[in-house]
Design a protein around this motif. Structure first.
Motif, PDB file in Angstrom:
ATOM      1  N   TYR A   1      49.751  -6.065  67.805  1.00 57.28           N
ATOM      2  CA  TYR A   1      50.460  -5.735  69.035  1.00 57.28           C
ATOM      3  C   TYR A   1      51.948  -5.914  68.772  1.00 57.28           C
ATOM      4  CZ  TYR A   1      52.568  -6.462  73.614  1.00 57.28           C
ATOM      5  OH  TYR A   1      53.397  -6.398  74.704  1.00 57.28           O
TER       6      TYR A   1
ATOM      7  N   TYR B   1      44.188  -1.145  66.320  1.00 58.05           N
ATOM      8  CA  TYR B   1      42.986  -1.872  65.908  1.00 58.05           C
ATOM      9  C   TYR B   1      42.396  -1.180  64.682  1.00 58.05           C
ATOM     10  CZ  TYR B   1      43.210  -2.902  70.962  1.00 58.05           C
ATOM     11  OH  TYR B   1      43.613  -3.246  72.222  1.00 58.05           O
TER      12      TYR B   1
ATOM     13  N   PRO C   1      30.471  -0.008  64.368  1.00 59.09           N
ATOM     14  CA  PRO C   1      31.831  -0.377  63.948  1.00 59.09           C
ATOM     15  C   PRO C   1      32.087  -1.867  64.153  1.00 59.09           C
ATOM     16  CG  PRO C   1      31.862   1.607  65.288  1.00 59.09           C
ATOM     17  CD  PRO C   1      30.482   1.021  65.408  1.00 59.09           C
ATOM     18  N   GLN C   2      32.646  -2.484  63.130  1.00 59.72           N
ATOM     19  CA  GLN C   2      32.963  -3.914  63.180  1.00 59.72           C
ATOM     20  C   GLN C   2      34.481  -4.091  63.182  1.00 59.72           C
ATOM     21  OE1 GLN C   2      30.727  -6.664  63.227  1.00 59.72           O
ATOM     22  NE2 GLN C   2      29.238  -5.061  63.708  1.00 59.72           N
ATOM     23  N   PHE C   3      34.950  -4.928  64.081  1.00 59.45           N
ATOM     24  CA  PHE C   3      36.382  -5.164  64.210  1.00 59.45           C
ATOM     25  C   PHE C   3      36.920  -5.909  62.995  1.00 59.45           C
ATOM     26  CE2 PHE C   3      40.365  -6.001  66.100  1.00 59.45           C
ATOM     27  CZ  PHE C   3      40.668  -7.345  65.922  1.00 59.45           C
TER      28      PHE C   3
ATOM     29  N   VAL D   1      49.508  -1.520  75.968  1.00 57.73           N
ATOM     30  CA  VAL D   1      49.371  -2.689  76.827  1.00 57.73           C
ATOM     31  C   VAL D   1      50.308  -2.504  78.010  1.00 57.73           C
ATOM     32  CG1 VAL D   1      49.698  -5.175  77.006  1.00 57.73           C
ATOM     33  CG2 VAL D   1      48.775  -4.179  74.921  1.00 57.73           C
TER      34      VAL D   1
ATOM     35  N   PHE E   1      37.926   3.075  60.896  1.00 56.91           N
ATOM     36  CA  PHE E   1      38.535   3.666  62.079  1.00 56.91           C
ATOM     37  C   PHE E   1      39.761   2.878  62.493  1.00 56.91           C
ATOM     38  CE2 PHE E   1      35.638   6.909  63.325  1.00 56.91           C
ATOM     39  CZ  PHE E   1      34.376   6.499  62.926  1.00 56.91           C
TER      40      PHE E   1
ATOM     41  N   TYR F   1      38.776  -0.902  62.447  1.00 60.30           N
ATOM     42  CA  TYR F   1      37.337  -1.157  62.439  1.00 60.30           C
ATOM     43  C   TYR F   1      36.741  -0.624  61.144  1.00 60.30           C
ATOM     44  CZ  TYR F   1      37.188  -2.339  67.417  1.00 60.30           C
ATOM     45  OH  TYR F   1      37.362  -2.947  68.636  1.00 60.30           O
TER      46      TYR F   1
ATOM     47  N   PHE G   1      40.351   6.369  69.468  1.00 57.97           N
ATOM     48  CA  PHE G   1      40.034   6.236  68.056  1.00 57.97           C
ATOM     49  C   PHE G   1      40.475   7.465  67.274  1.00 57.97           C
ATOM     50  CE2 PHE G   1      37.469   2.419  67.450  1.00 57.97           C
ATOM     51  CZ  PHE G   1      37.215   2.050  68.764  1.00 57.97           C
TER      52      PHE G   1
ATOM     53  N   SER H   1      47.538  -9.571  66.117  1.00 58.67           N
ATOM     54  CA  SER H   1      47.091 -10.005  67.426  1.00 58.67           C
ATOM     55  C   SER H   1      45.754 -10.732  67.358  1.00 58.67           C
ATOM     56  CB  SER H   1      46.989  -8.790  68.347  1.00 58.67           C
ATOM     57  OG  SER H   1      46.525  -9.149  69.617  1.00 58.67           O
ATOM     58  N   ASP H   2      44.838 -10.191  66.573  1.00 55.51           N
ATOM     59  CA  ASP H   2      43.505 -10.777  66.484  1.00 55.51           C
ATOM     60  C   ASP H   2      42.937 -10.417  65.117  1.00 55.51           C
ATOM     61  OD1 ASP H   2      40.502 -10.641  68.610  1.00 55.51           O
ATOM     62  OD2 ASP H   2      41.172 -12.094  67.112  1.00 55.51           O
TER      63      ASP H   2
ATOM     64  N   ASN I   1      45.145  -3.861  78.774  1.00 56.66           N
ATOM     65  CA  ASN I   1      45.004  -2.712  77.880  1.00 56.66           C
ATOM     66  C   ASN I   1      44.659  -1.444  78.643  1.00 56.66           C
ATOM     67  OD1 ASN I   1      45.535  -3.587  75.285  1.00 56.66           O
ATOM     68  ND2 ASN I   1      43.493  -4.376  74.998  1.00 56.66           N
ATOM     69  N   THR I   2      45.254  -0.356  78.218  1.00 57.30           N
ATOM     70  CA  THR I   2      44.702   0.939  78.608  1.00 57.30           C
ATOM     71  C   THR I   2      43.506   1.184  77.696  1.00 57.30           C
ATOM     72  OG1 THR I   2      45.994   2.152  76.988  1.00 57.30           O
ATOM     73  CG2 THR I   2      47.009   1.773  79.143  1.00 57.30           C
ATOM     74  N   GLU I   3      42.864   2.293  77.864  1.00 58.12           N
ATOM     75  CA  GLU I   3      41.721   2.560  76.999  1.00 58.12           C
ATOM     76  C   GLU I   3      42.185   2.800  75.575  1.00 58.12           C
ATOM     77  OE1 GLU I   3      41.349   6.408  79.528  1.00 58.12           O
ATOM     78  OE2 GLU I   3      40.027   6.598  77.816  1.00 58.12           O
ATOM     79  N   ALA I   4      41.327   2.467  74.622  1.00 61.27           N
ATOM     80  CA  ALA I   4      41.650   2.631  73.214  1.00 61.27           C
ATOM     81  C   ALA I   4      41.140   3.983  72.743  1.00 61.27           C
ATOM     82  CB  ALA I   4      41.012   1.521  72.394  1.00 61.27           C
TER      83      ALA I   4
END
Lengths: 116, 115
Positions: free
Chosen positions: A50, A33, A43-45, A96, A90, A35, A107, A55-56, A102-105
């Motif tokens: 993936y 990801y 923080p903005q995505f 996944v 970031f 940001y 940074f 993915s997004d 998802n597991t935790e992300a």
């Protein structure tokens, strides 16, 4: 274990120049990801990948592009830089699970881009 | 749509006082994750906790504790016996649990611990 690595840590560019930010995810993590955090902002995505596919997508300017490579590292390319692009960028990575969860992300430490 | 609200923009307390940072969230998901991150002046995002929506047990880690109240959609963070090193911006965040779900951050609370 090594965390998410971002390079460079600091970058100074002039207006209208191009910048490339790199992100090396945690080993075996398949999702990345990006940001953007402006001064005093949250923080903005921007975008996520993936398995090397986008993915997004968030509020990412058309001047920005990104990709994830076969070794899972990712690069964010920023062209025609503007003063307003000055921010902390970031990268985060996650894994996944088999159930698609998802597991935790985690940074990275961020890249501080200053456009002058 | 998902949303995280941190109503406290800035808080100042004297060292050794306890302080609670508020977080209220909105989501239509039945399963989700809640997070707290610390951002010191150096800028990195330090992960503090992730809570699954199924788990409403409060958690304590040293001087830090978290109170998750699903009924009020809140996930508050308390620092006990605050120290100057706790001075930072603290972000509450929310994500879904699926592959495409991203983390949505609140606006953050800037915490000043005064010596």
């Amino acid at each position: 274990a090594a965390g998410v690595i971002q390079s460079p840590r600091h970058l100074i560019k002039e207006k209208r120049e191009t910048a490339t930010l790199k992100c090396y995810p945690i080993s075996r993590h398949d999702t990345v990801y990006w940001y953007q955090q402006g001064p005093g902002q949250d923080p903005q995505f921007l975008i996520s990948f993936y398995e090397k596919m986008q993915s997004d997508k968030g509020s990412i300017p058309d001047r920005f592009s990104a990709q994830q490579f076969s070794d899972y590292h990712s690069e964010l390319n920023m062209s025609s830089l503007e003063l307003g692009d000055s921010a902390l960028y970031f990268c985060a990575s996650s894994l996944v699970g088999r159930g698609g969860l998802n597991t935790e992300a985690f940074f990275g430490q961020g890249t501080r881009l200053t456009v002058v | 749509a998902q949303k995280v609200t941190q109503a406290q923009t800035e808080i100042s307390v004297v060292e050794k006082e306890d302080v609670t940072l508020d977080c209220v969230y909105e989501t239509r998901d039945t399963t989700y994750y809640l997070f707290w991150y610390k951002q010191p002046p150096s800028g990195e995002l330090v992960f503090l906790i992730r809570r699954n929506s199924f788990d409403e047990q409060n958690e304590i880690s040293g001087r830090y504790s978290w109170n998750f109240q699903k009924s009020t959609s809140s996930f508050n963070f308390t620092i006990t016996a605050s120290q100057v090193v706790d001075s930072a911006v603290y972000f509450c965040a929310l994500s879904g649990v699926n592959r495409d779900d991203k983390i949505i951050f609140g606006k953050g609370t800037r915490l000043h611990i005064l010596p």
